[in-house]
Design an enzyme around this catalytic site. Structure first.
Site, PDB file in Angstrom:
ATOM      1  N   LYS A 184      33.208  40.629  43.477  1.00 49.62           N
ATOM      2  CA  LYS A 184      31.857  40.220  43.882  1.00 49.62           C
ATOM      3  C   LYS A 184      31.305  39.117  42.975  1.00 49.62           C
ATOM      4  CE  LYS A 184      30.821  44.766  45.795  1.00 49.62           C
ATOM      5  NZ  LYS A 184      30.258  46.091  45.474  1.00 49.62           N
TER       6      LYS A 184
ATOM      7  N   GLY B 143      38.672  45.261  43.964  1.00 51.59           N
ATOM      8  CA  GLY B 143      37.412  45.956  44.261  1.00 51.59           C
ATOM      9  C   GLY B 143      36.229  45.100  43.850  1.00 51.59           C
ATOM     10  N   SER B 144      35.198  45.772  43.337  1.00 50.88           N
ATOM     11  CA  SER B 144      33.906  45.107  43.151  1.00 50.88           C
ATOM     12  C   SER B 144      33.905  43.974  42.131  1.00 50.88           C
ATOM     13  CB  SER B 144      32.864  46.145  42.741  1.00 50.88           C
ATOM     14  OG  SER B 144      32.782  47.145  43.719  1.00 50.88           O
ATOM     15  N   THR B 145      34.881  43.895  41.250  1.00 48.69           N
ATOM     16  CA  THR B 145      34.871  42.780  40.290  1.00 48.69           C
ATOM     17  C   THR B 145      34.939  41.450  41.028  1.00 48.69           C
ATOM     18  OG1 THR B 145      37.235  43.120  40.018  1.00 48.69           O
ATOM     19  CG2 THR B 145      35.828  44.012  38.317  1.00 48.69           C
TER      20      THR B 145
END
Lengths: 578, 399
Positions: free
Chosen positions: A292, A288-290
């Site tokens: 990014k 997920g967003s990690t």
């Protein structure tokens, strides 16, 4: 030339005698190897059966401060010599009372045509004392080393465990088996005057050498903190499990590695193999967003973005390849720093698009995703990063927000450490030293650089942005009063095994971060698997980070930073150093 | 060091272009070939014998292999050098070397210098390596006797002026070796001396007298020492007490027997796993027997027999009497030691601590054997009146 010929006859005699000698030897070899071969082979085989293997004590496993994590303790084992038993069934009944084993099973063993049988191994010391007291004919006890983990479940997934014969089966016990294992000695059973087979005496005095001891980079205290906080969070959120990895960013040394649910390696037989797995390195999950963080690193390094670059985030909705991408927060324009800090999916997808498929792929691989970190533990997985030619139309935008990619917690901690330490991707390691039984150093491990995915400037800029995540972004629950924390939250939907599509109820909440931001001592990855109460990484995982850091920083002697600088960096987004 | 480096050093050796039919002054190619083959067999067997033990003891399964290989390379270098020397240099050197060896033999007996292993004081530590002076003595005695027999060729038939002086000198050296104690080496020295004196023309009556005089001495030596008495008893009845004194020999029998015709396969032997003592040194032939079978042991014995016969042939062709005595002495030395070792291992002779030349693990033994063969090669260059007709016919056993 007369001299040459005068003794020629004698030369012939001597040469003949020598050749006769060779002939006799060859004839003798023929009798031994052909005529008596069958008889001697039987004797040799019988002898090999009469041999017992004795091993030196298995080596001890210590943490970085010499605290014992796994050790051998001597416990009694009981054996029988069937040939010298007159009343096997009576003896079996007596033994059964002490051993809590059925008498007919023992009797069966004692009636075998063998000179030596184990009846029961690695008993409690009390049972051994009672057996000695009974002094049964043809029954004896010897002390054997049983593996004992004094801290119970602490670090069990890393340590692994050893089997009945002292063979390492999982974890460090397995990976460092050749070092830990004691010297093996084959002892030929001897006969006493009455022709009975006996276990040789004096084994202790000239026994085989003990195995090497292994010192880990793990800090028992931080490990305890990590396991305790993880356990509490898993219980509080009703999660299926979780993982915490604490790494020293500058060296790649593992300070703690916690997997939940835990197990007790002292009673491993009662537990299913599924529970032994060290999920911190065997299992890949969609981060997920990690993810990014690493797309941002690529964009900064390639100068596609600066922290102040304005990005239009489409008021929370954008269509890419017939799929709608949402943001959890509707906005028009935001800076690139804010894209990360508020975890904008649309902003990240646009960043990845600006980079293009090849560069995104190249940077992810450079940060070590899709390959083993080569940490010195068994069973590590490589994760999954598809090659650009296998990407579909949606892949680039999916990968930008941490989908269609599989990473392990150890890979994340290693990649994050590269951001924390100025751009160096280290090879993580967990054993720092191996010493032999006499205390001499046999093997030593130290920091090893694998490559440098980004420049120190990029790492520094990114650190500034990540500090903002904690100071006023999605990761505010990770803030540790008095310290500068850099990090990133992640919330990933899991794929529902039934439908094969992203589930609306199964999530992985995570937080990755390092502290203190200006001179990182710990990079911490927290992953909570399937929390029930809340899904957001910022809610379920960030507090775990916060509580571990809060306790570990004073323990490591890291002094708090002035709060003034924290505020300055938080607002600016561009890091300025005094 | 890699395997390649063995190959390289072999290629650099002075192979004659086509064996016997090579240049008149070339060294004997077949002797060199047999030596290389035996040494390589030794290397493989030492590794097979010691890998498990070394792995356990040193956590380095190639511990012994590395050392044997290093000694082998150094030994072949020495062999190269020695084979190119004019062998008459040894005649002049005979007495100085003899003196030096005597000094080393005395030094090894001094408790602070000699290293004790398995109850005997045999090793002398020189810097990084340990050497066994007793291994050198055997070759030195051969050189000394060859020089003496050349000088006193006509006197040898007399006892007092001819035979007695070398007997006293060799006797003193043997006595020093016996003090270590190392009866095996003494027996080899005695037999080689006896053989060389016989070949040098000593009277049969004198030699017979010597044998009669040596018998009670030998009997006394054996009966005086409890361990030798025990060894003799176990030799006479090895199975009587297989767990203890007869252990070595019975384990050796079991190794030979389980090998059969073609062996259990290289590296597959079980006896070397702590049952067969000294599997990589004195009892290496038993391991060959187990892993390579009768085929392997017979091949090794035939190779040694060829080596000994070639020695006699080289002696027969030597122009100088000194070269003849030297070649005979070296051939005897190899033959006697191989026969005693094989005899012990197969239970034909009582146990003695002797290595199998070129094959067993051990630096001193390997080095001395290779130097001895280097000398033999240097003699082989010195052929009487060229090859063929005149020289060839004289070679013993060449027909």
């Amino acid at each position: 030339m007369t001299g040459t010929d005068s003794h020629r006859g004698r030369r012939i005699v001597v040469a003949f005698v020598l050749m006769l000698g060779f002939a006799v030897v060859i004839f003798r070899l023929f009798t031994l190897q052909v005529l008596q071969a069958a008889e001697l082979t039987v004797k040799a085989e019988r002898q090999h059966r009469k041999a017992v293997t004795v091993e030196g004590e298995r080596g001890t496993i210590y943490d970085r401060h010499g605290k014992v994590l796994a050790i051998n303790v001597d416990v009694p084992s009981v054996f029988g010599v069937p040939s010298s038993l007159e009343n096997p069934s009576g003896v079996a009944r007596d033994l059964a009372r002490v051993l809590h084993v059925r008498a007919d099973e023992i009797e069966k063993k004692l009636k075998q045509e063998r000179s030596f049988v184990w009846i029961a191994r690695k008993l409690d010391p009390e049972q051994g004392r009672r057996l000695e007291g009974m002094s049964l004919e043809g029954i004896g006890t010897v002390m054997e080393g049983r593996r004992f983990y004094p801290k119970g479940p602490l670090l069990s997934h890393v340590l692994g465990f050893a089997g009945m014969d002292g063979q390492g089966l999982e974890g460090i016990e397995r990976r460092y088996e050749p070092y830990l294992r004691g010297e093996k000695q084959i002892v030929v059973l001897q006969r006493d005057a009455l022709g009975r087979t006996v276990f040789p005496k004096g084994l202790d005095e000239q026994g085989p050498a003990a195995g090497h001891s292994v010192m880990l980079t793990i800090d028992e205290v931080i490990q305890y903190m990590a396991e305790k906080e993880l356990e509490e969070a898993v219980t509080a959120t009703g999660a299926k499990g979780g993982v915490v990895v604490v790494m020293e960013p500058r060296t790649g040394a593992i300070l703690a590695m916690a997997v939940n649910p835990r197990f007790d390696p002292n009673a491993v037989r009662a537990i299913s193999a599924d529970r032994w797995r060290n999920r911190a390195l065997t299992d890949a999950y969609e981060p997920g967003s990690t993810m990014k963080v690493f797309v941002a690193a690529a964009a900064l390094e390639e100068k596609v973005m600066t922290p102040g670059t304005l990005v239009y985030v489409e008021n929370g909705q954008m269509v890419v390849a017939n799929t709608v991408i949402h943001d959890h927060e509707k906005a028009g324009w935001m800076t690139f720093a804010q894209v990360i800090q508020r975890s904008s999916n649309i902003g990240s997808v646009k960043t990845a698009m600006a980079l293009g498929e090849d560069r995104v792929y190249r940077y992810l691989r450079a940060f070590g995703f899709g390959e083993r970190t080569e940490i010195d533990l068994p069973g590590e997985g490589a994760g999954l990063v598809k090659e650009p030619q296998d990407w579909g139309s949606r892949s680039l935008s999916s990968i930008a927000i941490g989908q269609e990619i599989g990473v392990s917690a150890v890979q994340l901690a290693t990649a994050l450490s590269a951001v924390a330490n100025g751009g160096w991707l280290m090879k993580p390691y967990i054993v720092s030293e191996v010493r032999d039984a006499k205390g001499r150093v046999v093997m030593q491990a130290g920091p090893q650089v694998r490559r440098r995915p980004v420049s120190p400037e990029t790492a520094l800029t990114l650190t500034g942005i990540l500090e903002g995540v904690v100071a006023h972004g999605t990761g505010s629950k990770a803030a540790v009063p008095g310290y500068r924390v850099a990090g990133k939250t992640g919330t990933a939907q899991k794929i529902d095994p039934q439908t094969g599509a992203y589930s609306a109820s199964l999530f992985v909440g995570s937080f990755v971060g390092f502290v203190p931001a200006e001179d990182p001592r710990m990079a911490i990855v927290v992953v909570i698997d399937e929390p029930q109460t809340e899904a957001w990484g910022g809610v379920v995982a960030a507090p775990v980070f916060q509580r571990i850091a809060e306790q570990a920083l004073p323990y490591l002697g890291v002094s708090p930073h002035q709060p003034i600088k924290l505020a300055m960096n938080a607002t600016g987004g561009v890091l300025q150093r005094p | 060091m890699s395997r390649r480096s063995i190959g390289a050093s072999t290629l650099a050796l002075p192979w004659p272009s086509s064996g016997e039919r090579g240049r008149r002054t070339g060294v004997d190619g077949s002797v060199l070939a047999v030596t290389v083959v035996l040494a390589l067999i030794g290397l493989v067997m030492v590794f097979s014998a010691s890998a498990v033990v070394a792995g356990n003891r040193f956590h380095d399964s190639i511990y012994f292999l590395k050392r044997q290989l290093a000694w082998l390379l150094f030994g072949f270098l020495l062999l190269q050098v020695v084979s190119r020397l004019d062998y008459t240099v040894w005649r002049r050197m005979a007495l100085p070397i003899l003196g030096l060896t005597a000094v080393l033999l005395v030094l090894v007996l001094i408790p602070s210098l000699g290293v004790v292993a398995k109850g005997a004081r045999r090793w002398l530590r020189l810097g990084l390596v340990s050497v066994q002076p007793a291994e050198m003595v055997k070759l030195v005695v051969v050189i000394y006797l060859a020089a003496y027999l050349t000088k006193k060729a006509e006197m040898v038939r007399e006892f007092g002026a001819g035979l007695l002086p070398p007997l006293i000198i060799v006797g003193v050296l043997a006595g020093l070796v016996l003090l270590q104690p190392d009866l095996g080496t003494v027996v080899v020295i005695g037999l080689v001396t006896f053989g060389l004196l016989f070949l040098g023309g000593a009277r049969l009556s004198h030699l017979l007298g010597l044998v009669l005089a040596a018998l009670p001495l030998g009997a006394m030596l054996i009966l005086e020492s409890p361990y030798r008495r025990l060894r003799l008893m176990t030799f006479l009845a090895p199975w009587k007490d297989p767990a203890d004194a007869g252990f070595q020999v019975t384990q050796s029998f079991l190794a030979f027997g389980s090998g059969g015709l073609f062996g259990v396969g290289l590296g597959e032997g079980k006896q070397k796993l702590f049952f067969l003592p000294e599997a990589h040194t004195d009892f290496v032939l038993a391991l060959v027997g187990e892993e390579l079978g009768l085929a392997g042991t017979t091949a090794i014995m035939v190779l040694y027999a060829v080596l000994v016969l070639k020695g006699f042939q080289i002696a027969g062709r030597a122009r100088e009497p000194f070269g003849r005595h030297l070649a005979l002495g070296i051939a005897l030395l190899i033959g006697v030691q191989v026969l005693i070792n094989a005899g012990v291992v197969t239970g034909l002779l009582p146990t003695k601590g002797l290595t199998l030349p070129l094959v067993s693990y051990g630096g001193s033994s390997l080095l001395v054997s290779l130097v001895a063969i280097g000398i033999l090669l240097s003699v082989s260059r010195d052929r009487q009146g060229g090859r063929a007709s005149s020289g060839y016919g004289r070679g013993i056993g060449a027909r």
